[in-house]
Design a protein around this motif. Structure first.
Motif, PDB file in Angstrom:
ATOM      1  N   UNK A 115      -5.838   1.678 -11.566  1.00  0.00           N
ATOM      2  CA  UNK A 115      -6.514   2.446 -10.405  1.00  0.00           C
ATOM      3  C   UNK A 115      -6.669   4.137 -10.230  1.00  0.00           C
ATOM      4  N   UNK A 116      -7.863   4.284 -10.300  1.00  0.00           N
ATOM      5  CA  UNK A 116      -7.989   5.624  -9.997  1.00  0.00           C
ATOM      6  C   UNK A 116      -7.327   6.300  -9.288  1.00  0.00           C
ATOM      7  N   UNK A 117      -6.893   7.936  -9.645  1.00  0.00           N
ATOM      8  CA  UNK A 117      -6.446   8.599  -8.891  1.00  0.00           C
ATOM      9  C   UNK A 117      -7.424   9.073  -7.410  1.00  0.00           C
ATOM     10  N   UNK A 118      -8.584   8.925  -7.775  1.00  0.00           N
ATOM     11  CA  UNK A 118      -9.914   9.103  -7.128  1.00  0.00           C
ATOM     12  C   UNK A 118      -9.325   7.808  -5.292  1.00  0.00           C
ATOM     13  N   UNK A 119      -8.399   7.113  -5.777  1.00  0.00           N
ATOM     14  CA  UNK A 119      -7.983   6.282  -4.778  1.00  0.00           C
ATOM     15  C   UNK A 119      -6.793   7.092  -3.020  1.00  0.00           C
ATOM     16  N   UNK A 120      -6.520   7.728  -3.983  1.00  0.00           N
ATOM     17  CA  UNK A 120      -5.409   8.716  -3.134  1.00  0.00           C
ATOM     18  C   UNK A 120      -6.117   9.004  -1.396  1.00  0.00           C
ATOM     19  N   UNK A 121      -7.025   9.679  -1.476  1.00  0.00           N
ATOM     20  CA  UNK A 121      -6.690  10.288  -0.071  1.00  0.00           C
ATOM     21  C   UNK A 121      -7.104   8.521   1.127  1.00  0.00           C
ATOM     22  N   UNK A 122      -7.474   7.696   0.416  1.00  0.00           N
ATOM     23  CA  UNK A 122      -8.177   6.250   0.472  1.00  0.00           C
ATOM     24  C   UNK A 122      -6.986   5.311   1.130  1.00  0.00           C
ATOM     25  N   UNK A 123      -5.916   5.959  -0.116  1.00  0.00           N
ATOM     26  CA  UNK A 123      -4.079   5.277   0.165  1.00  0.00           C
ATOM     27  C   UNK A 123      -3.684   6.499   2.088  1.00  0.00           C
ATOM     28  N   UNK A 178      -6.381  -4.055   2.801  1.00  0.00           N
ATOM     29  CA  UNK A 178      -6.727  -2.854   3.509  1.00  0.00           C
ATOM     30  C   UNK A 178      -7.975  -2.155   2.321  1.00  0.00           C
ATOM     31  N   UNK A 179      -7.401  -1.684   1.548  1.00  0.00           N
ATOM     32  CA  UNK A 179      -7.998  -0.820   0.615  1.00  0.00           C
ATOM     33  C   UNK A 179      -9.057  -1.800  -0.040  1.00  0.00           C
ATOM     34  N   UNK A 180      -8.367  -2.590  -0.976  1.00  0.00           N
ATOM     35  CA  UNK A 180      -9.488  -3.553  -2.174  1.00  0.00           C
ATOM     36  C   UNK A 180     -10.218  -4.131  -1.102  1.00  0.00           C
ATOM     37  N   UNK A 181     -10.441  -4.601  -0.295  1.00  0.00           N
ATOM     38  CA  UNK A 181     -11.558  -4.827   0.499  1.00  0.00           C
ATOM     39  C   UNK A 181     -12.885  -3.967   1.215  1.00  0.00           C
ATOM     40  N   UNK A 182     -11.803  -2.818   1.368  1.00  0.00           N
ATOM     41  CA  UNK A 182     -12.741  -1.418   1.036  1.00  0.00           C
ATOM     42  C   UNK A 182     -14.176  -1.473  -0.029  1.00  0.00           C
ATOM     43  N   UNK A 204       1.088  -1.323   0.602  1.00  0.00           N
ATOM     44  CA  UNK A 204      -0.152  -0.116  -0.066  1.00  0.00           C
ATOM     45  C   UNK A 204       1.025   0.849  -0.146  1.00  0.00           C
ATOM     46  N   UNK A 205       1.681   1.394   0.689  1.00  0.00           N
ATOM     47  CA  UNK A 205       2.696   2.407   0.578  1.00  0.00           C
ATOM     48  C   UNK A 205       3.448   2.791  -0.530  1.00  0.00           C
ATOM     49  N   UNK A 206       4.296   1.598  -1.245  1.00  0.00           N
ATOM     50  CA  UNK A 206       4.883   2.098  -1.803  1.00  0.00           C
ATOM     51  C   UNK A 206       3.627   2.240  -3.518  1.00  0.00           C
ATOM     52  N   UNK A 207       2.869   1.840  -3.531  1.00  0.00           N
ATOM     53  CA  UNK A 207       1.642   2.042  -4.014  1.00  0.00           C
ATOM     54  C   UNK A 207       1.260   4.192  -4.435  1.00  0.00           C
ATOM     55  N   UNK A 208       1.412   3.968  -3.014  1.00  0.00           N
ATOM     56  CA  UNK A 208       0.531   5.360  -2.748  1.00  0.00           C
ATOM     57  C   UNK A 208       1.120   6.398  -2.768  1.00  0.00           C
ATOM     58  N   UNK A 209       3.157   6.271  -2.769  1.00  0.00           N
ATOM     59  CA  UNK A 209       4.104   6.735  -3.181  1.00  0.00           C
ATOM     60  C   UNK A 209       4.226   7.019  -4.401  1.00  0.00           C
ATOM     61  N   UNK A 210       3.620   5.915  -5.414  1.00  0.00           N
ATOM     62  CA  UNK A 210       3.739   6.331  -7.011  1.00  0.00           C
ATOM     63  C   UNK A 210       2.543   6.861  -7.196  1.00  0.00           C
ATOM     64  N   UNK A 211       1.082   6.478  -6.898  1.00  0.00           N
ATOM     65  CA  UNK A 211       0.677   7.322  -7.362  1.00  0.00           C
ATOM     66  C   UNK A 211       0.864   8.883  -6.939  1.00  0.00           C
ATOM     67  N   UNK A 212       1.566   9.636  -6.097  1.00  0.00           N
ATOM     68  CA  UNK A 212       1.959  10.733  -5.561  1.00  0.00           C
ATOM     69  C   UNK A 212       2.147  11.157  -6.833  1.00  0.00           C
ATOM     70  N   UNK A 213       3.467  10.142  -6.969  1.00  0.00           N
ATOM     71  CA  UNK A 213       4.655  10.740  -8.012  1.00  0.00           C
ATOM     72  C   UNK A 213       3.722  11.217  -9.850  1.00  0.00           C
ATOM     73  N   UNK A 214       2.938  10.112 -10.098  1.00  0.00           N
ATOM     74  CA  UNK A 214       1.785  10.079 -11.397  1.00  0.00           C
ATOM     75  C   UNK A 214       0.949  10.795 -10.965  1.00  0.00           C
TER      76      UNK A 214
END
Length: 211
Positions: free
Chosen positions: A154-162, A173-177, A72-82
């Motif tokens: 994954x949508x950029x709308x997910x960033x606040x959840x991440x 975490x995120x996928x079950x939600x 989750x953290x790795x993807x969060x950091x990557x989506x911040x960049x993207x």
């Protein structure tokens, strides 16, 4: 191990001078992707030296995790960049998925994410019986269950959840939600090669497939 003690897993070769990462970058390129963010950690400096800022015609940037905190953290950091909708893939998965089709089907939906799913292969041979009589043996058959195939849209709308979860694995975490709120869909192609490389035996199977 022991191969990954000195070489990042994504730089293991499928064929001479053709690595797992080369395979994925070419896969992205063929789907029309022009920019890739590599999320690195263990031996990340070797990946940067080998791949550089442009590789196989694709622009490359890096986000390096100094301490492993889960997918989750790795993807969060990557989506911040993207800063846009993304395709995410596990670096040790090799498969012939049609990424362009997966992306198109997801964009036509109202889901926040899409997960590529594959049929699970039994790690053991299966014994078929009729009553007490053994009628046949099936060597490691495909089962009637699907597992996470390691490719996501994954949508950029997910960033606040991440940002809310911070650490852990996105699959727990995120996928079950998202699934509970009906914002997650699946994508499958049953007749393509798929392999998650978790052992030297898996790597040899991939090398045989792409020989």
């Amino acid at each position: 191990r022991p191969l990954t003690q000195s070489t990042p897993k994504v730089l293991l070769e499928i064929r001479p001078n053709y690595t797992l990462l080369d395979r994925q970058i070419l896969q992205y390129k063929s789907a029309g992707v022009k920019r890739v963010v590599l999320l690195t950690g263990h031996l990340g400096e070797k990946i940067e030296r080998r791949i550089g800022k442009k590789h196989l015609g694709v622009r490359i940037s890096y986000v390096r995790e100094l301490k492993p905190l889960g997918t989750l953290n790795a993807i969060r950091l990557g989506m911040r960049r993207a800063k846009e909708d993304v395709i995410v893939s596990n670096g040790d998965v090799v498969c012939d998925i049609n990424l362009k089709r997966m992306w198109r089907e997801w964009k036509q939906s109202d889901a926040w994410g899409s997960v590529y799913i594959v049929r699970m292969r039994s790690p053991y041979g299966v014994v078929r019986t009729r009553g007490k009589r053994i009628v046949r043996f099936d060597e490691k058959p495909l089962l009637d269950y699907y597992i996470n195939g390691g490719f996501y849209c994954l949508s950029r709308r997910l960033l606040p959840l991440l940002e809310r979860y911070k650490t852990g694995d996105i699959e727990k975490t995120v996928f079950p939600e998202l699934a509970e709120s009906k914002k997650l869909i699946s994508y499958k192609e049953d007749d393509v090669f798929w392999m998650s490389i978790d052992s030297i035996k898996d790597l040899e199977a991939v090398r045989q497939e792409y020989s």
